[in-house]
Motif scaffolding. Structure first.
Motif, mmCIF file in Angstrom:
data_model
loop_
_atom_site.group_PDB
_atom_site.id
_atom_site.type_symbol
_atom_site.label_atom_id
_atom_site.label_comp_id
_atom_site.label_asym_id
_atom_site.label_seq_id
_atom_site.Cartn_x
_atom_site.Cartn_y
_atom_site.Cartn_z
ATOM 1 N N ASP A 1 0.821 -1.210 0.000
ATOM 2 C CA ASP A 1 0.000 0.000 0.000
ATOM 3 C C ASP A 1 0.858 1.265 0.000
ATOM 4 N N GLY A 2 2.184 1.107 -0.188
ATOM 5 C CA GLY A 2 3.068 2.262 -0.284
ATOM 6 C C GLY A 2 3.273 3.009 1.017
ATOM 7 N N LYS A 3 2.853 2.435 2.138
ATOM 8 C CA LYS A 3 2.954 3.124 3.423
ATOM 9 C C LYS A 3 3.546 2.194 4.477
ATOM 10 N N GLU A 4 4.261 2.786 5.420
ATOM 11 C CA GLU A 4 4.760 2.030 6.568
ATOM 12 C C GLU A 4 3.586 1.625 7.457
ATOM 13 N N ASN A 5 3.721 0.508 8.114
ATOM 14 C CA ASN A 5 2.712 0.006 9.067
ATOM 15 C C ASN A 5 1.307 -0.013 8.488
ATOM 16 N N GLU B 1 -8.842 -2.000 -0.555
ATOM 17 C CA GLU B 1 -7.716 -1.065 -0.599
ATOM 18 C C GLU B 1 -6.404 -1.725 -1.034
ATOM 19 N N PHE B 2 -6.055 -2.863 -0.440
ATOM 20 C CA PHE B 2 -4.788 -3.516 -0.772
ATOM 21 C C PHE B 2 -4.778 -4.014 -2.219
ATOM 22 N N ASN B 3 -5.886 -4.572 -2.666
ATOM 23 C CA ASN B 3 -5.929 -5.098 -4.030
ATOM 24 C C ASN B 3 -5.949 -3.989 -5.074
ATOM 25 N N LYS B 4 -6.548 -2.852 -4.765
ATOM 26 C CA LYS B 4 -6.492 -1.714 -5.694
ATOM 27 C C LYS B 4 -5.052 -1.244 -5.852
ATOM 28 N N THR C 1 0.309 -1.978 -9.651
ATOM 29 C CA THR C 1 1.734 -2.254 -9.545
ATOM 30 C C THR C 1 2.093 -3.458 -10.411
ATOM 31 N N ARG C 2 3.185 -3.346 -11.159
ATOM 32 C CA ARG C 2 3.654 -4.429 -12.021
ATOM 33 C C ARG C 2 4.731 -5.211 -11.275
ATOM 34 N N PRO D 1 9.107 6.573 -7.232
ATOM 35 C CA PRO D 1 7.767 6.116 -7.576
ATOM 36 C C PRO D 1 6.862 6.139 -6.352
ATOM 37 N N GLU D 2 5.573 6.408 -6.557
ATOM 38 C CA GLU D 2 4.632 6.472 -5.453
ATOM 39 C C GLU D 2 4.130 5.100 -5.047
ATOM 40 N N SER D 3 4.447 4.062 -5.793
ATOM 41 C CA SER D 3 3.897 2.739 -5.534
ATOM 42 C C SER D 3 4.518 2.050 -4.335
ATOM 43 N N GLY D 4 5.559 2.627 -3.760
ATOM 44 C CA GLY D 4 6.234 1.964 -2.664
ATOM 45 C C GLY D 4 7.474 1.236 -3.143
#
Length: 179
Positions: free
Chosen positions: A31-35, A45-48, A53-54, A153-156
């Motif tokens: 999800d591109g975020k810590e914790n 949310e997680f699947n979106k 993401t490739r 990149p914003e994807s994490g």
């Protein structure tokens, strides 16, 4: 003869660079975020995030969570759909779980905490096959090379390192000078 050797050497260096870029594993923080491995604000949310993401063979996903109250279970598709935690393929409880995506196809993860999966804390990651990975890498590589200091990149994804890009620019300049 000297120009031929220099051109051949420059060609080899550039090919080596691209091979390294194409084989470099990436890490994606879920999800591109810590914790973020917790009950999400929306059920999908997680699947979106994962759909945008490739993922390629050799990449890693990283899940951060409180190991005292949660865990990550890798399960099969049926157990994922039913939030069944009884027979996981793998179980992780370290709080910072780094999972190697070692084959193409789907990977399914659910929370090990009671009630969390049912509230949307589950993830379906699809890893591209090798034949699709190489064409995707070329598409994403070109925009990254344009500005040498491109934003992350914003994807994490940790993405490419600026040092690699800088090295490419130096090699390209050498190739032009030596040719």
């Amino acid at each position: 003869m000297k120009n031929y050797n220099c051109s051949l050497l420059s060609y080899f260096v550039i090919i080596s660079f691209f091979t390294k870029c194409f084989s470099e594993a990436r890490e994606f923080i879920v999800d591109g975020k810590e914790n973020s491995w917790k009950i999400p604000s929306s059920p999908d949310e997680f699947n979106k995030w994962a759909e945008k993401t490739r993922f390629r063979i050799g990449d890693y996903i990283v899940l951060n969570y409180d190991p005292k109250s949660d865990s990550v279970l890798q399960v099969n598709e049926e157990d994922y759909n039913n939030c069944n935690k009884a027979q996981p393929i793998k179980s992780y409880q370290d709080g910072v779980t780094k999972i190697l995506l070692d084959k193409s196809g789907p990977f399914f993860f659910v929370s090990g905490a009671n009630g969390h999966c049912e509230n949307g804390q589950k993830l379906n990651v699809r890893v591209l096959s090798p034949k699709h990975s190489s064409s995707t890498r070329v598409q994403f590589l070109a925009p990254t090379l344009a500005p040498a200091l491109a934003p992350a990149p914003e994807s994490g994804s940790s993405g490419m390192k600026v040092g690699i890009i800088g090295g490419f620019i130096v090699m390209l300049a050498s190739f032009i000078v030596l040719a």
